[in-house]
Design a protein around this motif. Structure first.
Motif, PDB file in Angstrom:
ATOM      1  N   ALA A 144      -0.681 170.217  45.890  1.00 26.36           N
ATOM      2  CA  ALA A 144      -0.573 171.319  46.779  1.00 26.36           C
ATOM      3  C   ALA A 144      -1.271 172.566  46.227  1.00 26.36           C
ATOM      4  O   ALA A 144      -1.970 173.252  47.246  1.00 26.36           O
ATOM      5  CB  ALA A 144       0.852 172.052  47.091  1.00 26.36           C
ATOM      6  N   ALA A 145      -1.423 172.983  45.102  1.00 32.18           N
ATOM      7  CA  ALA A 145      -2.057 174.141  44.447  1.00 32.18           C
ATOM      8  C   ALA A 145      -3.383 173.940  44.446  1.00 32.18           C
ATOM      9  O   ALA A 145      -4.386 174.744  44.756  1.00 32.18           O
ATOM     10  CB  ALA A 145      -1.317 174.172  42.991  1.00 32.18           C
ATOM     11  N   VAL A 146      -3.855 172.570  44.181  1.00 32.68           N
ATOM     12  CA  VAL A 146      -5.167 172.197  44.115  1.00 32.68           C
ATOM     13  C   VAL A 146      -5.904 172.352  45.570  1.00 32.68           C
ATOM     14  O   VAL A 146      -7.079 172.860  45.690  1.00 32.68           O
ATOM     15  CB  VAL A 146      -5.530 170.673  43.670  1.00 32.68           C
ATOM     16  CG1 VAL A 146      -6.941 170.462  43.624  1.00 32.68           C
ATOM     17  CG2 VAL A 146      -5.085 170.758  42.104  1.00 32.68           C
ATOM     18  N   GLN A 147      -4.973 172.047  46.618  1.00 30.60           N
ATOM     19  CA  GLN A 147      -5.386 172.059  47.981  1.00 30.60           C
ATOM     20  C   GLN A 147      -5.674 173.398  48.338  1.00 30.60           C
ATOM     21  O   GLN A 147      -6.631 173.790  49.203  1.00 30.60           O
ATOM     22  CB  GLN A 147      -4.477 171.370  48.770  1.00 30.60           C
ATOM     23  CG  GLN A 147      -5.014 171.185  50.327  1.00 30.60           C
ATOM     24  CD  GLN A 147      -5.977 170.172  50.440  1.00 30.60           C
ATOM     25  OE1 GLN A 147      -6.203 169.312  49.747  1.00 30.60           O
ATOM     26  NE2 GLN A 147      -6.674 170.379  51.518  1.00 30.60           N
ATOM     27  N   ALA A 148      -4.799 174.322  47.712  1.00 34.83           N
ATOM     28  CA  ALA A 148      -4.983 175.903  48.207  1.00 34.83           C
ATOM     29  C   ALA A 148      -6.013 176.610  47.553  1.00 34.83           C
ATOM     30  O   ALA A 148      -6.170 177.789  47.623  1.00 34.83           O
ATOM     31  CB  ALA A 148      -3.458 176.483  47.994  1.00 34.83           C
ATOM     32  N   GLY A 149      -6.603 175.845  46.443  1.00 33.45           N
ATOM     33  CA  GLY A 149      -7.661 176.428  45.578  1.00 33.45           C
ATOM     34  C   GLY A 149      -7.449 176.751  44.314  1.00 33.45           C
ATOM     35  O   GLY A 149      -8.585 177.333  43.674  1.00 33.45           O
ATOM     36  N   ALA A 150      -6.284 176.540  43.775  1.00 28.06           N
ATOM     37  CA  ALA A 150      -6.104 176.591  42.374  1.00 28.06           C
ATOM     38  C   ALA A 150      -7.120 175.715  41.275  1.00 28.06           C
ATOM     39  O   ALA A 150      -7.744 174.670  41.994  1.00 28.06           O
ATOM     40  CB  ALA A 150      -4.598 176.163  41.899  1.00 28.06           C
TER      41      ALA A 150
END
Length: 238
Positions: A144-150
């Motif tokens: 989820a964090a990667v999807q949000a741009g992390a």
């Protein structure tokens, strides 16, 4: 599913390296900026490729000593619990103090916070131009964090969320899954106590490993030795 948000550059110089976390809990004898600065210098002399630091004052003190990357956080108490960089004001303070990367809690429990972390990730990119390290506890949170741009994900909070509370060892299966499935640098942090564990993490494909207490907290280190004495006190030396 929406397309993933573009990522910033996580420091390439940290790949395959050790990062040392130089922090102290409130009330700890080491909770003193100059003391932590000296610990950080010692860690750098020992070969640390970067530092993890808490608070603008300590980040600035470390920045004055090195140009190696600093992963910056700001811990605050929210609803009686410690939260890692829980709002944009904290992120801005960390960035302005000299951190190269802003790390923050990107676990599911923070999605209902006053400033949910997906919005913080966007603002840190847009307004601070800093890469974001997502501290997570599960694979779903990492994704989820990667999807949000992390820009990178770290296992920092494994063992410290309602779903994982009580775990006190590295979850190697989680590390492997994050490396295989997230597509961004994976940082192993938390529960590392031996050099061979650092080597194992890197062999599994981790970008870097953060070690804190096992290097920079004499009280914790001493307690481990004393525990070994007490556990063996019933055995004869001869």
């Amino acid at each position: 599913m929406e397309d993933p948000i573009p990522h910033s550059a996580f420091p390439a110089s940290l790949r395959g390296t050790l990062i040392v976390s130089c922090q102290a809990a409130p009330g700890d004898p080491l909770d003193h900026t100059d003391t932590l600065r000296r610990l950080a210098i010692s860690a750098l002399r020992g070969g640390a490729a970067g530092l993890r630091a808490n608070g603008a004052e300590q980040i600035a003190a470390f920045r004055a000593e090195t140009d190696r990357p600093i992963l910056g956080i700001l811990k605050k108490y929210v609803d009686g619990e410690v939260a890692i960089t829980p709002d944009f004001a904290s992120a801005r303070a960390v960035a302005e103090a000299g951190a190269d990367v802003v790390a923050l809690d990107c676990t599911a429990r923070r999605l209902t916070a006053e400033e949910p972390w997906p919005g913080l990730v966007r603002r840190i990119h847009d307004e601070l131009q800093k890469p974001v390290l997502a501290d997570i506890a599960t694979l779903a949170e990492a994704e989820a964090a990667v999807q949000a741009g992390a820009d990178a994900v770290a296992t920092t909070l494994y063992g410290f969320t309602p779903e994982t509370r009580g775990a006190r060892a590295v979850n190697w299966e989680l590390v492997e899954a994050m490396v295989a499935q997230t597509g961004v640098p994976v940082v192993v942090e938390g529960h590392i106590s031996r050099p061979e564990e650092v080597r194992r993490a890197l062999d599994l494909g981790a970008w870097a490993v953060v070690v804190g207490s096992a290097i920079t907290r004499p009280e914790t280190i001493t307690a481990r030795f004393c525990q070994a004495i007490h556990e063996g006190s019933g055995h004869s030396r001869f």
